[in-house]
Design a protein around this motif. Structure first.
Motif, PDB file in Angstrom:
ATOM      1  N   ALA A   1      12.853 -12.501  79.581  1.00 38.14           N
ATOM      2  CA  ALA A   1      12.202 -13.159  80.714  1.00 38.14           C
ATOM      3  C   ALA A   1      10.778 -12.640  80.914  1.00 38.14           C
ATOM      4  O   ALA A   1       9.872 -13.412  81.237  1.00 38.14           O
ATOM      5  N   ILE A   2      10.575 -11.339  80.711  1.00 37.79           N
ATOM      6  CA  ILE A   2       9.230 -10.772  80.876  1.00 37.79           C
ATOM      7  C   ILE A   2       8.257 -11.414  79.895  1.00 37.79           C
ATOM      8  O   ILE A   2       7.130 -11.766  80.259  1.00 37.79           O
ATOM      9  N   VAL A   3       8.683 -11.575  78.655  1.00 38.11           N
ATOM     10  CA  VAL A   3       7.805 -12.176  77.641  1.00 38.11           C
ATOM     11  C   VAL A   3       7.402 -13.586  78.048  1.00 38.11           C
ATOM     12  O   VAL A   3       6.228 -13.966  77.971  1.00 38.11           O
ATOM     13  N   ILE A   4       8.372 -14.382  78.493  1.00 35.85           N
ATOM     14  CA  ILE A   4       8.085 -15.769  78.866  1.00 35.85           C
ATOM     15  C   ILE A   4       7.213 -15.837  80.115  1.00 35.85           C
ATOM     16  O   ILE A   4       6.203 -16.556  80.156  1.00 35.85           O
TER      17      ILE A   4
ATOM     18  N   ALA B   1       7.917 -22.184  72.521  1.00 36.39           N
ATOM     19  CA  ALA B   1       7.884 -22.486  71.085  1.00 36.39           C
ATOM     20  C   ALA B   1       7.424 -21.280  70.271  1.00 36.39           C
ATOM     21  O   ALA B   1       7.967 -21.003  69.197  1.00 36.39           O
ATOM     22  N   GLN B   2       6.466 -20.554  70.784  1.00 34.99           N
ATOM     23  CA  GLN B   2       5.923 -19.414  70.066  1.00 34.99           C
ATOM     24  C   GLN B   2       6.877 -18.222  70.059  1.00 34.99           C
ATOM     25  O   GLN B   2       6.910 -17.456  69.094  1.00 34.99           O
ATOM     26  N   ASN B   3       7.668 -18.063  71.107  1.00 35.48           N
ATOM     27  CA  ASN B   3       8.474 -16.850  71.259  1.00 35.48           C
ATOM     28  C   ASN B   3       9.968 -17.030  71.054  1.00 35.48           C
ATOM     29  O   ASN B   3      10.703 -16.035  71.015  1.00 35.48           O
ATOM     30  N   ALA B   4      10.463 -18.244  70.927  1.00 30.59           N
ATOM     31  CA  ALA B   4      11.914 -18.461  70.841  1.00 30.59           C
ATOM     32  C   ALA B   4      12.549 -17.717  69.678  1.00 30.59           C
ATOM     33  O   ALA B   4      13.538 -16.992  69.858  1.00 30.59           O
ATOM     34  N   VAL B   5      12.007 -17.863  68.492  1.00 35.38           N
ATOM     35  CA  VAL B   5      12.603 -17.221  67.311  1.00 35.38           C
ATOM     36  C   VAL B   5      12.404 -15.705  67.337  1.00 35.38           C
ATOM     37  O   VAL B   5      13.369 -14.967  67.084  1.00 35.38           O
ATOM     38  N   PRO B   6      11.205 -15.189  67.656  1.00 37.61           N
ATOM     39  CA  PRO B   6      11.087 -13.730  67.745  1.00 37.61           C
ATOM     40  C   PRO B   6      12.007 -13.108  68.795  1.00 37.61           C
ATOM     41  O   PRO B   6      12.593 -12.047  68.560  1.00 37.61           O
ATOM     42  N   LEU B   7      12.157 -13.768  69.948  1.00 37.51           N
ATOM     43  CA  LEU B   7      13.060 -13.245  70.967  1.00 37.51           C
ATOM     44  C   LEU B   7      14.512 -13.308  70.503  1.00 37.51           C
ATOM     45  O   LEU B   7      15.306 -12.401  70.796  1.00 37.51           O
ATOM     46  N   LEU B   8      14.865 -14.360  69.775  1.00 40.21           N
ATOM     47  CA  LEU B   8      16.215 -14.446  69.225  1.00 40.21           C
ATOM     48  C   LEU B   8      16.455 -13.305  68.238  1.00 40.21           C
ATOM     49  O   LEU B   8      17.520 -12.678  68.241  1.00 40.21           O
TER      50      LEU B   8
ATOM     51  N   LEU C   1      14.656 -19.138  77.761  1.00 41.72           N
ATOM     52  CA  LEU C   1      14.084 -20.350  77.180  1.00 41.72           C
ATOM     53  C   LEU C   1      14.269 -21.583  78.053  1.00 41.72           C
ATOM     54  O   LEU C   1      13.655 -22.615  77.781  1.00 41.72           O
ATOM     55  N   THR C   2      15.086 -21.487  79.080  1.00 38.94           N
ATOM     56  CA  THR C   2      15.361 -22.658  79.915  1.00 38.94           C
ATOM     57  C   THR C   2      14.945 -22.445  81.368  1.00 38.94           C
ATOM     58  O   THR C   2      13.981 -23.044  81.835  1.00 38.94           O
ATOM     59  N   THR C   3      15.642 -21.598  82.064  1.00 41.92           N
ATOM     60  CA  THR C   3      15.428 -21.404  83.494  1.00 41.92           C
ATOM     61  C   THR C   3      14.121 -20.676  83.793  1.00 41.92           C
ATOM     62  O   THR C   3      13.417 -21.022  84.748  1.00 41.92           O
ATOM     63  N   THR C   4      13.792 -19.683  82.995  1.00 41.60           N
ATOM     64  CA  THR C   4      12.590 -18.889  83.254  1.00 41.60           C
ATOM     65  C   THR C   4      11.312 -19.732  83.210  1.00 41.60           C
ATOM     66  O   THR C   4      10.498 -19.637  84.140  1.00 41.60           O
ATOM     67  N   PRO C   5      11.096 -20.575  82.191  1.00 41.61           N
ATOM     68  CA  PRO C   5       9.876 -21.394  82.216  1.00 41.61           C
ATOM     69  C   PRO C   5       9.836 -22.354  83.401  1.00 41.61           C
ATOM     70  O   PRO C   5       8.774 -22.567  83.997  1.00 41.61           O
ATOM     71  N   LEU C   6      10.979 -22.898  83.757  1.00 40.61           N
ATOM     72  CA  LEU C   6      11.037 -23.818  84.904  1.00 40.61           C
ATOM     73  C   LEU C   6      10.645 -23.107  86.198  1.00 40.61           C
ATOM     74  O   LEU C   6       9.809 -23.596  86.957  1.00 40.61           O
TER      75      LEU C   6
END
Length: 171
Positions: free
Chosen positions: A84-87, A110-117, A160-165
């Motif tokens: 969440a901090i990264v996003i 888009a930029q952080n999804a795979v690295p965070l995974l 990836l879902t709630t945090t950006p919203l």
């Protein structure tokens, strides 16, 4: 009756629940101090949401609340906020730079999804040997691995879902 084991276990679990709540509050206070009010509140809410969802999934898979499973949540607290901090921070920097909130959310996710995974998978795999043990230790500590797996996976999903919203709405 010399000792009622069920009462002792209930007291121990309740004590761990208090420790979990205290740890969550400490993390939220630290977030508020270092991330600012809005960012800290967003990340704190995501943390509480992730822990609540972890309890729901634990119930679905009949993982009981015990010292090991609650201890796993306390161990995972530091890792639960990372995604969440990264996003939030990525979006905040872009929004303060003048970018539209929706575009900032799309780009940061888009930029952080795979690295965070990848980071989440590495953290989960650090505990995988505990989940795969075939002896008494594995039986006793298996919930540690499963709670880490569930909570960190949910942390990635909410990041990836709630945090950006929420970041779009509040920042």
């Amino acid at each position: 009756t010399v000792s009622m084991q069920s009462e002792t276990v209930s007291q121990a679990v309740n004590g761990f629940l208090v420790n979990l709540v205290e740890a969550v509050l400490i993390v939220i206070v630290v977030l508020l101090v270092f991330m600012g009010l809005r960012s800290g509140l967003i990340i704190g809410f995501i943390l509480v949401l992730t822990i609540a969802a972890t309890f729901v999934v634990m119930g679905k898979y009949q993982i009981t609340l015990e010292r090991i499973s609650l201890g796993a949540l306390i161990i995972a607290l530091g890792m639960l906020v990372d995604n969440a901090i990264v996003i939030v921070d990525g979006m905040k920097v872009r929004i303060e730079g003048g970018q539209d909130g929706i575009a900032a959310a799309r780009e940061v996710v888009a930029q952080n999804a795979v690295p965070l995974l990848g980071a989440t998978a590495v953290a989960v795999m650090a505990f995988a040997s505990i989940g795969g043990m075939k002896n008494g230790t594995g039986e006793y500590c298996r919930s540690l691995y499963y709670v880490i797996l569930i909570s960190l996976s949910l942390s990635w999903l909410t990041a990836l879902t709630t945090t950006p919203l929420m970041t779009y709405q509040l920042i």
